[in-house]
Design a protein around this motif. Structure first.
Motif, PDB file in Angstrom:
ATOM      1  N   LEU A  27       0.847  -1.282   0.061  1.00  0.00           N
ATOM      2  CA  LEU A  27      -0.017  -0.110   0.001  1.00  0.00           C
ATOM      3  C   LEU A  27       0.832   1.410   0.059  1.00  0.00           C
ATOM      4  O   LEU A  27       0.492   2.256  -0.711  1.00  0.00           O
ATOM      5  N   THR A  28       2.006   1.136   0.713  1.00  0.00           N
ATOM      6  CA  THR A  28       2.754   2.485   0.643  1.00  0.00           C
ATOM      7  C   THR A  28       3.547   2.590  -0.392  1.00  0.00           C
ATOM      8  O   THR A  28       3.470   3.773  -1.318  1.00  0.00           O
ATOM      9  N   LEU A  29       3.827   1.372  -1.322  1.00  0.00           N
ATOM     10  CA  LEU A  29       4.339   1.538  -2.732  1.00  0.00           C
ATOM     11  C   LEU A  29       3.204   2.457  -3.535  1.00  0.00           C
ATOM     12  O   LEU A  29       3.621   3.308  -4.277  1.00  0.00           O
ATOM     13  N   LEU A  30       2.084   1.673  -3.619  1.00  0.00           N
ATOM     14  CA  LEU A  30       0.855   2.362  -4.418  1.00  0.00           C
ATOM     15  C   LEU A  30       0.723   3.846  -3.954  1.00  0.00           C
ATOM     16  O   LEU A  30       0.509   4.498  -4.902  1.00  0.00           O
ATOM     17  N   ALA A  31       0.764   4.210  -2.835  1.00  0.00           N
ATOM     18  CA  ALA A  31       0.772   5.408  -2.403  1.00  0.00           C
ATOM     19  C   ALA A  31       1.747   6.588  -2.816  1.00  0.00           C
ATOM     20  O   ALA A  31       1.558   7.662  -3.562  1.00  0.00           O
ATOM     21  N   LEU A  32       2.881   6.086  -2.965  1.00  0.00           N
ATOM     22  CA  LEU A  32       4.210   6.766  -3.523  1.00  0.00           C
ATOM     23  C   LEU A  32       4.119   6.985  -4.877  1.00  0.00           C
ATOM     24  O   LEU A  32       4.408   7.669  -5.492  1.00  0.00           O
ATOM     25  N   LEU A  33       3.475   5.879  -5.662  1.00  0.00           N
ATOM     26  CA  LEU A  33       3.245   6.040  -7.136  1.00  0.00           C
ATOM     27  C   LEU A  33       1.875   6.906  -7.511  1.00  0.00           C
ATOM     28  O   LEU A  33       1.722   7.008  -8.569  1.00  0.00           O
ATOM     29  N   ASP A  34       1.015   7.074  -6.199  1.00  0.00           N
ATOM     30  CA  ASP A  34      -0.243   7.742  -6.676  1.00  0.00           C
ATOM     31  C   ASP A  34      -0.997   6.964  -7.574  1.00  0.00           C
ATOM     32  O   ASP A  34      -1.720   7.263  -8.410  1.00  0.00           O
ATOM     33  N   LEU A  35      -1.075   5.654  -7.472  1.00  0.00           N
ATOM     34  CA  LEU A  35      -1.601   4.699  -8.249  1.00  0.00           C
ATOM     35  C   LEU A  35      -3.220   4.067  -7.607  1.00  0.00           C
ATOM     36  O   LEU A  35      -3.055   3.422  -6.730  1.00  0.00           O
ATOM     37  N   HIS A  36      -4.033   4.729  -8.052  1.00  0.00           N
ATOM     38  CA  HIS A  36      -5.326   4.251  -7.787  1.00  0.00           C
ATOM     39  C   HIS A  36      -5.866   2.886  -8.362  1.00  0.00           C
ATOM     40  O   HIS A  36      -5.218   2.340  -9.327  1.00  0.00           O
ATOM     41  N   PRO A  37      -6.956   2.315  -7.755  1.00  0.00           N
ATOM     42  CA  PRO A  37      -6.974   1.005  -8.045  1.00  0.00           C
ATOM     43  C   PRO A  37      -7.311   0.505  -9.483  1.00  0.00           C
ATOM     44  O   PRO A  37      -6.985  -0.299 -10.052  1.00  0.00           O
TER      45      PRO A  37
END
Length: 309
Positions: A27-37
Motif C-alpha cells: 500500500l505504501t508503494l501504491l501511495a508513493l506512485l499515486d496509483l489508484h485501483p
C-alpha cells in the motif's frame, strides 16, 4: 485487491526482504506512485508525500484500509526506512536539510524505481529489474549478509555454540546463558532459549517432560530456562530490554504451565544495565530475583535469601 497483490510481486522482484513484501508495504508503494485501483502501472507518477496526510490518507481513501494514527511509526520504521535503503524511495527530496523529526518530512518514489515499475507487465519488465539490481543491488541479499555478520553467538555449558539473530534482546539472552549460568547455575545446563526470530531455536523437550513440564504450541515460555539437577532448581528467566520482567501476572501464567513439576522454581528478571532495571522496578513481583548483566557476579533478591547458598 488485485493492485495490492501486484505491488507485493513488484517488491519481491525489486529484492525487498520478506518483511517488506506485506500488505502495508504494498500500500505504501501504491501511495508513493499515486496509483489508484483502476490506474495502470504505466500511469505511475512521482510526487512527494508525508506519512499521515499523504500515504495513510491515500490508502484509506482509495484502498479502504484504515490504520490507527499511532501506526505512523510502523510505516516509517518498518517500510519507508527500508524503501530508502533499497533505493525505492527518496527521503525529503524537496528539502534535504529538514531535521530528522520534522513534521514536514516527506518521501517520493525514486526516479530509478519509477522508471522500472512503469514497465511492470510489459516485455521490458525483466530487463528493467536487471538494470535496477545492477545499479542498486538487492537489499534482501545485503540484509542477509549483514545478518550473518551480526549474529550473536552464545556458548552453552556443554561447549555447543548457538547463533542468535542480531539485537539487544538476544545479547542479554547470551549473557544469561554464559554469565548468569556461569556464576549461579554452575552445575546446570540449558533447557530452553527463544531466539527473537526463531522461538524454538533450542528446546530440550524430553528433559522438560522428565520434569513433568509438558509444553504445547500455546504456552509462552520465559526467554531462558536453566536447570540445576543437583539442587533441583529450575531457573525461569526473562531478558528485559524494553518490556517483560517477572510480574505477578507473568508468574501466574507460568505457574499454570509448571504446575506438575517438583523442581524448585526460581523466577529471574535479567536486565542489560541499571538504567533498564529502574524503568521496571515497580512492576517486578516479590519473591523473585533480579540480575543485571553489567554486574554479572551479583543478584538482587526481592524478599528473601533462599537462593543465596
Amino acid at each position: 485487491m488485485k493492485k495490492i497483490i501486484e505491488a507485493q510481486e513488484i517488491l519481491k522482484s525489486l529484492g525487498l526482504p520478506d518483511s517488506q513484501q506485506n500488505e502495508m508495504s504494498a500500500l505504501t508503494l501504491l501511495a508513493l506512485l499515486d496509483l489508484h485501483p483502476r490506474k495502470e502501472w504505466s500511469q505511475s507518477t512521482r510526487k512527494s508525500v508525508t506519512i499521515t496526510k499523504g500515504i495513510m490518507d491515500f490508502v484509506s481513501k482509495y484502498y479502504k484500509k484504515k490504520y490507527a494514527p499511532n501506526t505512523r511509526e510502523t510505516f516509517r520504521r518498518q517500510v519507508l526506512h527500508q524503501f530508502v535503503q533499497a533505493g525505492i524511495a527518496d527521503y525529503n527530496p524537496d528539502n534535504p536539510n529538514l531535521p530528522t523529526n520534522s513534521p514536514k518530512a516527506h518521501y517520493a518514489i525514486s526516479e530509478l524505481a519509477l522508471s522500472t515499475i512503469v514497465n511492470y507487465k510489459t516485455n521490458f519488465w525483466e530487463k528493467s529489474i536487471k538494470n535496477f539490481k545492477a545499479k542498486l543491488g538487492s537489499l534482501k541479499e545485503n540484509y542477509e549478509r549483514n545478518r550473518k555478520l551480526n549474529l550473536v553467538p552464545v556458548k552453552l555449558p556443554n561447549g555447543e555454540v548457538l547463533e542468535l539473530s542480531p539485537g539487544n534482546h538476544n545479547i542479554v539472552q547470551a549473557a544469561i546463558v554464559e554469565k548468569f549460568g556461569g556464576y549461579f547455575v554452575k552445575n546446570g545446563f540449558l533447557l530452553y532459549i527463544g531466539d527473537t526470530v526463531n522461538k524454538d531455536l533450542y528446546i530440550q523437550k524430553k528433559y522438560l517432560e522428565k520434569l513433568n513440564i509438558h509444553i504445547n504450541d500455546h504456552d509462552k515460555l520465559p526467554d531462558v530456562i536453566l536447570f540445576d539437577p543437583i539442587k533441583n532448581r529450575l531457573f525461569l528467566i526473562e531478558a528485559v530490554t524494553s518490556h517483560g520482567p517477572m510480574t505477578p501476572k507473568r508468574i501466574n501464567e507460568l505457574e499454570i504451565v509448571l504446575k506438575n513439576t517438583n523442581a524448585i522454581k526460581v523466577y529471574v528478571s535479567a536486565f542489560p544495565d541499571f538504567t533498564e532495571f529502574k524503568k521496571h522496578i515497580n512492576s517486578i513481583a516479590w519473591e523473585t530475583e533480579i540480575w543485571i548483566a553489567e554486574h554479572p557476579e551479583h543478584m538482587i533478591h526481592f524478599n528473601g535469601d533462599k537462593f543465596l547458598d
